[in-house]
Design a protein around this motif. Structure first.
Motif, mmCIF file in Angstrom:
data_model
loop_
_atom_site.group_PDB
_atom_site.id
_atom_site.type_symbol
_atom_site.label_atom_id
_atom_site.label_comp_id
_atom_site.label_asym_id
_atom_site.label_seq_id
_atom_site.Cartn_x
_atom_site.Cartn_y
_atom_site.Cartn_z
ATOM 1 N N TYR A 80 0.828 -1.216 0.000
ATOM 2 C CA TYR A 80 0.000 0.000 0.000
ATOM 3 C C TYR A 80 0.856 1.258 0.000
ATOM 4 C CZ TYR A 80 -3.505 -3.376 1.427
ATOM 5 O OH TYR A 80 -4.331 -4.472 1.478
ATOM 6 N N GLU A 81 0.384 2.275 -0.704
ATOM 7 C CA GLU A 81 1.074 3.566 -0.694
ATOM 8 C C GLU A 81 0.541 4.474 0.412
ATOM 9 O OE1 GLU A 81 1.659 5.589 -4.390
ATOM 10 O OE2 GLU A 81 1.906 3.697 -5.466
ATOM 11 N N ALA A 82 -0.746 4.377 0.691
ATOM 12 C CA ALA A 82 -1.347 5.220 1.724
ATOM 13 C C ALA A 82 -0.817 4.796 3.093
ATOM 14 C CB ALA A 82 -2.869 5.106 1.695
ATOM 15 N N PRO A 83 -0.282 5.738 3.876
ATOM 16 C CA PRO A 83 0.327 5.379 5.170
ATOM 17 C C PRO A 83 -0.587 4.593 6.111
ATOM 18 C CG PRO A 83 0.869 7.635 4.610
ATOM 19 C CD PRO A 83 -0.132 7.166 3.591
ATOM 20 N N LEU A 84 -1.864 4.956 6.216
ATOM 21 C CA LEU A 84 -2.738 4.250 7.147
ATOM 22 C C LEU A 84 -3.052 2.834 6.683
ATOM 23 C CD1 LEU A 84 -5.159 7.035 8.430
ATOM 24 C CD2 LEU A 84 -3.238 5.956 9.613
ATOM 25 N N MET A 85 -3.220 2.642 5.400
ATOM 26 C CA MET A 85 -3.450 1.288 4.880
ATOM 27 C C MET A 85 -2.191 0.437 5.064
ATOM 28 S SD MET A 85 -6.542 0.942 4.018
ATOM 29 C CE MET A 85 -6.430 -0.608 3.162
ATOM 30 N N SER A 86 -1.050 1.044 4.821
ATOM 31 C CA SER A 86 0.231 0.374 4.996
ATOM 32 C C SER A 86 0.411 -0.037 6.462
ATOM 33 C CB SER A 86 1.340 1.319 4.546
ATOM 34 O OG SER A 86 2.588 0.738 4.714
ATOM 35 N N LEU A 118 11.787 -1.596 18.162
ATOM 36 C CA LEU A 118 11.908 -1.796 16.724
ATOM 37 C C LEU A 118 10.570 -1.639 16.006
ATOM 38 C CD1 LEU A 118 14.346 -4.857 16.741
ATOM 39 C CD2 LEU A 118 14.905 -2.428 16.422
ATOM 40 N N VAL A 119 9.485 -2.030 16.654
ATOM 41 C CA VAL A 119 8.158 -1.889 16.050
ATOM 42 C C VAL A 119 7.794 -0.413 15.940
ATOM 43 C CG1 VAL A 119 5.702 -2.414 16.325
ATOM 44 C CG2 VAL A 119 7.409 -4.184 16.782
ATOM 45 N N ALA A 120 8.038 0.354 16.980
ATOM 46 C CA ALA A 120 7.757 1.797 16.927
ATOM 47 C C ALA A 120 8.609 2.464 15.851
ATOM 48 C CB ALA A 120 8.004 2.443 18.294
ATOM 49 N N SER A 121 9.842 2.041 15.723
ATOM 50 C CA SER A 121 10.714 2.607 14.682
ATOM 51 C C SER A 121 10.152 2.327 13.293
ATOM 52 C CB SER A 121 12.127 2.035 14.792
ATOM 53 O OG SER A 121 12.716 2.421 16.001
ATOM 54 N N LEU A 122 9.653 1.117 13.079
ATOM 55 C CA LEU A 122 9.034 0.786 11.798
ATOM 56 C C LEU A 122 7.812 1.658 11.547
ATOM 57 C CD1 LEU A 122 8.644 -0.964 9.247
ATOM 58 C CD2 LEU A 122 7.323 -2.541 10.689
ATOM 59 N N PHE A 123 6.973 1.795 12.561
ATOM 60 C CA PHE A 123 5.770 2.619 12.406
ATOM 61 C C PHE A 123 6.124 4.066 12.106
ATOM 62 C CE2 PHE A 123 3.045 -0.358 15.295
ATOM 63 C CZ PHE A 123 3.036 -1.319 14.294
ATOM 64 N N LYS A 124 7.163 4.577 12.729
ATOM 65 C CA LYS A 124 7.601 5.958 12.474
ATOM 66 C C LYS A 124 8.020 6.118 11.012
ATOM 67 C CE LYS A 124 10.634 9.602 14.197
ATOM 68 N NZ LYS A 124 9.603 10.555 14.568
ATOM 69 N N THR A 125 8.747 5.141 10.499
ATOM 70 C CA THR A 125 9.156 5.174 9.087
ATOM 71 C C THR A 125 7.935 5.148 8.174
ATOM 72 O OG1 THR A 125 11.211 4.037 9.623
ATOM 73 C CG2 THR A 125 10.502 3.968 7.328
ATOM 74 N N MET A 126 6.967 4.338 8.519
ATOM 75 C CA MET A 126 5.770 4.208 7.695
ATOM 76 C C MET A 126 4.932 5.475 7.709
ATOM 77 S SD MET A 126 4.803 0.331 8.815
ATOM 78 C CE MET A 126 3.207 0.323 8.049
ATOM 79 N N LEU A 127 4.841 6.113 8.869
ATOM 80 C CA LEU A 127 3.993 7.298 9.019
ATOM 81 C C LEU A 127 4.715 8.586 8.650
ATOM 82 C CD1 LEU A 127 2.269 6.396 12.392
ATOM 83 C CD2 LEU A 127 1.237 6.356 10.112
ATOM 84 N N GLY A 128 6.030 8.542 8.594
ATOM 85 C CA GLY A 128 6.784 9.765 8.342
ATOM 86 C C GLY A 128 6.640 10.696 9.533
ATOM 87 N N GLU A 129 6.537 11.936 9.266
ATOM 88 C CA GLU A 129 6.434 12.934 10.337
ATOM 89 C C GLU A 129 5.007 13.445 10.514
ATOM 90 O OE1 GLU A 129 8.927 13.770 12.387
ATOM 91 O OE2 GLU A 129 10.211 12.339 11.332
ATOM 92 N N GLU A 130 4.013 12.617 10.123
ATOM 93 C CA GLU A 130 2.626 13.060 10.180
ATOM 94 C C GLU A 130 2.224 13.564 11.561
ATOM 95 O OE1 GLU A 130 -0.609 10.990 8.406
ATOM 96 O OE2 GLU A 130 0.608 10.381 6.705
ATOM 97 N N GLY A 133 5.188 11.262 17.718
ATOM 98 C CA GLY A 133 4.855 10.395 18.848
ATOM 99 C C GLY A 133 3.790 9.362 18.569
ATOM 100 N N ALA A 134 3.136 9.430 17.421
ATOM 101 C CA ALA A 134 2.068 8.468 17.104
ATOM 102 C C ALA A 134 2.609 7.044 17.041
ATOM 103 C CB ALA A 134 1.384 8.842 15.793
ATOM 104 N N GLU A 135 3.845 6.903 16.582
ATOM 105 C CA GLU A 135 4.432 5.565 16.436
ATOM 106 C C GLU A 135 4.546 4.848 17.780
ATOM 107 O OE1 GLU A 135 7.819 8.222 17.433
ATOM 108 O OE2 GLU A 135 6.176 8.407 16.008
ATOM 109 N N THR A 136 4.841 5.602 18.831
ATOM 110 C CA THR A 136 4.972 5.004 20.162
ATOM 111 C C THR A 136 3.618 4.527 20.670
ATOM 112 O OG1 THR A 136 6.812 6.493 20.603
ATOM 113 C CG2 THR A 136 5.808 5.432 22.507
ATOM 114 N N ILE A 137 2.592 5.333 20.447
ATOM 115 C CA ILE A 137 1.236 4.971 20.877
ATOM 116 C C ILE A 137 0.737 3.764 20.091
ATOM 117 C CG2 ILE A 137 -1.172 5.764 20.932
ATOM 118 C CD1 ILE A 137 0.053 8.619 21.446
#
Length: 169
Positions: A80-86, A118-130, A133-137
């Motif tokens: 997926y290209e869309a961050p939320l779907m990804s 490592l999971v939060a780091s992956l989520f941060k990469t996927m979400l970018g800077e949208e 702190g969202a990646e941690t949550i």
């Protein structure tokens, strides 16, 4: 040959394979090093020789398990290209794989080695800077869902609860 890849059939490989099962099912506090060693026909000295201490063995196991999960999450998210779907695809695949290999306790617990999530780091990469702190949550929600499974909740019910948060706009 990399030092951290054990030769098949060695005591080190047997310890690692059993430790993945034991830590995956029981978490850091639930694993007794003497019982782990005995279950593979080794001594505690062999564990300490190869890993130094219980925390280092745990760190090795946790990193290995999370790399396996993240590899699958990355593959699912690439569709997926869309961050939320990804993100949603990654969370589902990672959740399902953790349940399948029975590492829900390990993946849900606070890491006593305090290494990078490592999971939060992956989520941060996927979400970018949208949203900072969202990646941690999101990682905490993902881990809490696995914790629900570890505590006896049906996996499909736990996954539905996780996806409820993602599907809200």
């Amino acid at each position: 040959m990399r030092e951290d890849i054990p030769i098949p059939g060695t005591v080190k490989e047997k310890i690692l394979n059993q430790a993945i099962k034991d830590f995956g099912r029981s978490g850091y506090e639930g694993v007794n090093v003497q019982l782990l060693a005995k279950s593979v026909g080794a001594t505690t000295g062999a564990i300490y020789h190869h890993f130094g201490n219980k925390l280092e063995l745990y760190r090795t196991i946790r990193e290995e398990v999370e790399h396996r999960i993240i590899s699958r999450m990355e593959g699912a998210s690439a569709v997926y290209e869309a961050p939320l779907m990804s993100l949603k695809a990654a969370m589902i695949v990672g959740f399902d794989y953790a349940v399948k290999i029975n590492v829900c306790t390990l993946a849900s617990e606070q890491d006593p080695s305090k290494s990078t999530d490592l999971v939060a780091s992956l989520f941060k990469t996927m979400l970018g800077e949208e949203i900072e702190g969202a990646e941690t949550i999101l990682a905490a929600c993902w881990r809490a869902s696995l914790g629900n499974v570890a505590n006896g909740m049906d996996a499909e019910t736990a996954k539905k609860a996780l996806l409820w948060f993602i599907d809200k706009e």
